[in-house]
Design a protein around this motif. Structure first.
Motif, PDB file in Angstrom:
ATOM      1  N   LYS A 122       0.851  -1.212   0.000  1.00 46.33           N
ATOM      2  CA  LYS A 122       0.000   0.000   0.000  1.00 46.33           C
ATOM      3  C   LYS A 122       0.882   1.257   0.000  1.00 46.33           C
ATOM      4  CE  LYS A 122      -3.884  -2.047   2.627  1.00 46.33           C
ATOM      5  NZ  LYS A 122      -3.236  -3.049   3.523  1.00 46.33           N
ATOM      6  N   LEU A 123       2.002   1.169   0.757  1.00 46.57           N
ATOM      7  CA  LEU A 123       2.925   2.317   0.795  1.00 46.57           C
ATOM      8  C   LEU A 123       3.535   2.502  -0.595  1.00 46.57           C
ATOM      9  CD1 LEU A 123       4.773   4.371   2.413  1.00 46.57           C
ATOM     10  CD2 LEU A 123       6.394   2.466   2.651  1.00 46.57           C
ATOM     11  N   PHE A 124       3.998   1.407  -1.193  1.00 44.58           N
ATOM     12  CA  PHE A 124       4.659   1.511  -2.491  1.00 44.58           C
ATOM     13  C   PHE A 124       3.673   1.969  -3.578  1.00 44.58           C
ATOM     14  CE2 PHE A 124       8.737  -1.268  -2.097  1.00 44.58           C
ATOM     15  CZ  PHE A 124       9.083  -0.586  -0.932  1.00 44.58           C
ATOM     16  N   ASP A 125       2.400   1.583  -3.406  1.00 44.84           N
ATOM     17  CA  ASP A 125       1.375   1.997  -4.389  1.00 44.84           C
ATOM     18  C   ASP A 125       1.242   3.514  -4.468  1.00 44.84           C
ATOM     19  OD1 ASP A 125      -0.957  -0.752  -4.034  1.00 44.84           O
ATOM     20  OD2 ASP A 125       0.282  -0.122  -5.747  1.00 44.84           O
ATOM     21  N   SER A 126       1.615   4.194  -3.362  1.00 45.81           N
ATOM     22  CA  SER A 126       1.383   5.648  -3.313  1.00 45.81           C
ATOM     23  C   SER A 126       2.469   6.421  -4.063  1.00 45.81           C
ATOM     24  CB  SER A 126       1.373   6.109  -1.846  1.00 45.81           C
ATOM     25  OG  SER A 126       2.689   5.949  -1.297  1.00 45.81           O
ATOM     26  N   PHE A 127       3.540   5.732  -4.489  1.00 45.55           N
ATOM     27  CA  PHE A 127       4.651   6.466  -5.137  1.00 45.55           C
ATOM     28  C   PHE A 127       4.369   6.642  -6.630  1.00 45.55           C
ATOM     29  CE2 PHE A 127       6.758   6.709  -1.330  1.00 45.55           C
ATOM     30  CZ  PHE A 127       7.070   5.501  -0.760  1.00 45.55           C
ATOM     31  N   PRO A 128       4.867   7.747  -7.189  1.00 48.67           N
ATOM     32  CA  PRO A 128       4.614   8.007  -8.616  1.00 48.67           C
ATOM     33  C   PRO A 128       5.412   7.071  -9.522  1.00 48.67           C
ATOM     34  CG  PRO A 128       6.072   9.690  -7.712  1.00 48.67           C
ATOM     35  CD  PRO A 128       5.635   8.840  -6.557  1.00 48.67           C
ATOM     36  N   ASP A 129       4.931   6.812 -10.723  1.00 46.13           N
ATOM     37  CA  ASP A 129       5.725   6.060 -11.712  1.00 46.13           C
ATOM     38  C   ASP A 129       7.053   6.789 -11.906  1.00 46.13           C
ATOM     39  OD1 ASP A 129       3.221   4.763 -14.056  1.00 46.13           O
ATOM     40  OD2 ASP A 129       3.914   4.152 -12.049  1.00 46.13           O
ATOM     41  N   GLY A 130       8.121   6.036 -12.053  1.00 51.18           N
ATOM     42  CA  GLY A 130       9.422   6.666 -12.320  1.00 51.18           C
ATOM     43  C   GLY A 130      10.122   7.133 -11.061  1.00 51.18           C
ATOM     44  N   ALA A 131       9.501   6.914  -9.876  1.00 52.45           N
ATOM     45  CA  ALA A 131      10.171   7.309  -8.627  1.00 52.45           C
ATOM     46  C   ALA A 131      11.498   6.545  -8.545  1.00 52.45           C
ATOM     47  CB  ALA A 131       9.294   6.962  -7.432  1.00 52.45           C
ATOM     48  N   HIS A 132      12.560   7.213  -8.096  1.00 53.99           N
ATOM     49  CA  HIS A 132      13.861   6.526  -8.056  1.00 53.99           C
ATOM     50  C   HIS A 132      13.799   5.388  -7.036  1.00 53.99           C
ATOM     51  CE1 HIS A 132      18.119   5.677  -7.853  1.00 53.99           C
ATOM     52  NE2 HIS A 132      18.308   6.455  -8.886  1.00 53.99           N
ATOM     53  N   PRO A 133      14.221   4.200  -7.399  1.00 56.37           N
ATOM     54  CA  PRO A 133      14.147   3.046  -6.489  1.00 56.37           C
ATOM     55  C   PRO A 133      14.846   3.270  -5.154  1.00 56.37           C
ATOM     56  CG  PRO A 133      14.651   2.307  -8.707  1.00 56.37           C
ATOM     57  CD  PRO A 133      14.718   3.806  -8.738  1.00 56.37           C
ATOM     58  N   MET A 134      15.873   4.124  -5.106  1.00 56.12           N
ATOM     59  CA  MET A 134      16.551   4.375  -3.818  1.00 56.12           C
ATOM     60  C   MET A 134      15.616   5.122  -2.865  1.00 56.12           C
ATOM     61  SD  MET A 134      19.588   3.158  -3.293  1.00 56.12           S
ATOM     62  CE  MET A 134      20.763   4.175  -2.402  1.00 56.12           C
ATOM     63  N   ALA A 135      14.803   6.014  -3.409  1.00 61.92           N
ATOM     64  CA  ALA A 135      13.850   6.754  -2.565  1.00 61.92           C
ATOM     65  C   ALA A 135      12.777   5.793  -2.046  1.00 61.92           C
ATOM     66  CB  ALA A 135      13.225   7.891  -3.352  1.00 61.92           C
ATOM     67  N   ILE A 136      12.331   4.900  -2.921  1.00 55.16           N
ATOM     68  CA  ILE A 136      11.304   3.923  -2.523  1.00 55.16           C
ATOM     69  C   ILE A 136      11.876   2.962  -1.482  1.00 55.16           C
ATOM     70  CG2 ILE A 136       9.785   2.073  -3.317  1.00 55.16           C
ATOM     71  CD1 ILE A 136       9.766   3.375  -6.088  1.00 55.16           C
ATOM     72  N   LEU A 137      13.106   2.501  -1.732  1.00 60.24           N
ATOM     73  CA  LEU A 137      13.731   1.525  -0.823  1.00 60.24           C
ATOM     74  C   LEU A 137      13.947   2.129   0.566  1.00 60.24           C
ATOM     75  CD1 LEU A 137      15.003  -1.233  -0.303  1.00 60.24           C
ATOM     76  CD2 LEU A 137      17.135  -0.365  -1.311  1.00 60.24           C
ATOM     77  N   SER A 138      14.426   3.361   0.590  1.00 57.83           N
ATOM     78  CA  SER A 138      14.668   4.024   1.877  1.00 57.83           C
ATOM     79  C   SER A 138      13.364   4.134   2.665  1.00 57.83           C
ATOM     80  CB  SER A 138      15.262   5.413   1.616  1.00 57.83           C
ATOM     81  OG  SER A 138      15.428   6.101   2.811  1.00 57.83           O
TER      82      SER A 138
END
Ligand code: SDX
Length: 426
Positions: A122-138
């Motif tokens: 659910k958290l990851f679903d909220s991120f925009p397409d193309g978000a840098h994976p390091m920002a998502i991972l952190s």
């Protein structure tokens, strides 16, 4: 005057001060200046900590002049060529190489703990397409602290083991999910029949209900890259992790902070920048132009993948990666054009006075990018690969600090150069 002290004379008032010398097992001794301010009324000053030891540690030793790196006393060449990444992770975290049975149990732990709570999606679903994976991972690693809040207080060896194994096992899953979400792709769950490194590659590359053939040579190359990145003494991201450990913060908040620090292009983000730079240079006949820019003090351009705070000689990890790159160029289909550009840069830089006089040699990031690209790992995932490798080192360093008898919060002072007291204009 004892032989185990250093005497400092303040030439302003002729006063002398003595400070104890503490000896290392191998490598430089240190001067214990913890009482320096109390005794002299002055701070020491060392921007970027070029000559400052922040802690005592038994984990990793680097000799920058000799180009030596050891994990718990084992040379990096032995670890990279004779051992696996899970051997390395176990060694860093638990202090000894695992027996065959211990390694089997550790592998099972990694498989068992590789799944993440469905709520993370659910958290990851909220991120925009193309978000840098390091920002998502952190963000994902920080969110793990909501599911495993109990790791805020760790007192027993069993609790430490659970916390450490859990994060090492879940990072590849969160890393692969970060890429899939960033690209709007269906996520691939961990496969309990696959090993640690094979699982990560599969979660990155596979599609639902499609079998992806992963070559042993690819899995071994990536496993070695993880091993080479596993720990590196008190680098910037490890210092961030230790700083959070000193405040008694949650271990997963500390790992998230380490990811943030590593992402910078002067640190772990360099591998992505190296490839972008090689592609920008594009051909060997443009190399001289960019070498000139790197040497120009008025030009902010830096040769990514060159230079290191500690290695003023070859980075031993770079030497091993260069061997892998050359051995596997054919099998992995490494881009010969980019290798030609990289070789030309290296050939010029290693003979040019500007680089030689400053001890600027290729570092680990100069070679890792070309191999990762050949493993079909997207550029924006290069620093994420670094995170997967470095997490056991971060956790080992976090735990070493937290298991100290006394823990001092990291709180440096400063040289204040701002305004002296001012009265507001009424
Ligand atoms: C990693 O610390 C670790 O252990 C890190 C790491 C790990 O495993 O954790 O090994 C991983 O981060 C490797 C480094 C990856 N970064 C890069 O490749 C980015 C490019 N390199 C630099 O930005 C730089 O070399 C650093 C940040 C790596 C080191 O910087 P330092 O030690 O603070 O050195 P400096 O910036 O003071 O530079 C000293 C001189 C300067 O020139 P002068 O002022 O003496 O004239 O060297 C020059 C710099 O301008 N210089 C470069 C250069 N790196 C340093 N000039 C051109 N190109 C470069 N890459």
């Amino acid at each position: 005057m004892s032989k185990n002290t250093i005497t400092i004379i303040n030439n302003r008032d002729g006063k002398t001060y003595e400070f104890n010398i503490l000896d290392a097992t191998v490598g430089p001794s240190v001067v214990d200046i913890s009482s320096f301010y109390k005794e002299t009324g002055m701070f020491t000053y060392d921007e970027g900590y070029t000559s400052t030891a922040s802690c005592q540690s038994k984990i990793t030793y680097i000799d920058g002049d000799a180009g030596q790196l050891m994990y718990r006393g084992y040379d990096i060449s032995f670890m990279a060529k004779e051992k696996s990444f899970l051997d390395t992770a176990y060694l860093l975290i638990y202090g000894e190489l695992p027996s065959q049975d211990e390694l089997t149990d550790f592998k099972l732990e990694m498989q068992k703990r590789s799944f993440v709570h469905e709520g993370i999606k659910k958290l990851f679903d909220s991120f925009p397409d193309g978000a840098h994976p390091m920002a998502i991972l952190s963000a994902g690693v920080s969110a793990l602290a909501t599911f495993y809040f109990k790791h805020l207080e760790i007192t027993t060896a069993a609790e430490y083991q659970e916390m450490a194994n859990r994060i090492v096992a879940k990072i590849p899953t969160l890393a692969a999910f970060s890429y899939r979400y960033s690209n709007g792709l269906p996520i691939i769950y961990p496969d309990l029949n696959k090993g640690f490194t094979e699982n990560f590659l599969n979660m990155l590359r596979a599609y639902p209900h499609e079998y992806v053939e992963l070559k042993d040579v690819e899995i071994k190359a990536l496993d070695t890259i993880f091993t080479l990145h596993a720990d590196h003494e008190q680098n910037a991201s490890t210092t961030a992790v230790r700083n959070l450990a000193s405040t008694m913060a949650h271990p997963y908040a500390a790992i998230s902070a380490g990811i943030g620090a590593l992402w910078g292009r002067s640190h772990g983000g360099a591998n992505e920048s190296v490839i972008r730079q090689l592609e920008m240079i594009g051909s060997v006949d443009r190399v001289d132009e960019f070498i000139g820019k790197a040497k120009d003090k008025d030009d902010p351009f830096r040769l990514m993948g060159f230079g290191h705070r500690v290695y003023k000689n070859f980075d031993p990890r770079a030497t091993i990666l260069k061997e892998i790159r050359n051995e596997l160029m054919e099998e992995l289909g490494i881009s010969s054009e980019l290798v030609e550009v990289a070789n030309k840069i290296e050939q010029i830089a290693l003979s040019d006075e500007y680089f030689v006089s400053r001890g600027l040699y290729p570092n680990i990031d100069f070679y890792s990018g070309l191999i990762l690209q050949a493993l079909k790992i997207p550029k924006e995932m290069f620093a994420v690969v670094f995170v997967i490798g470095r997490t056991p080192g971060w956790i080992a360093q976090w735990s070493e600090l937290r298991q100290q008898k006394s823990i001092k919060i990291a709180r440096p002072r400063q040289l204040y150069v701002g305004s002296s007291e001012r009265t507001p204009n009424t």
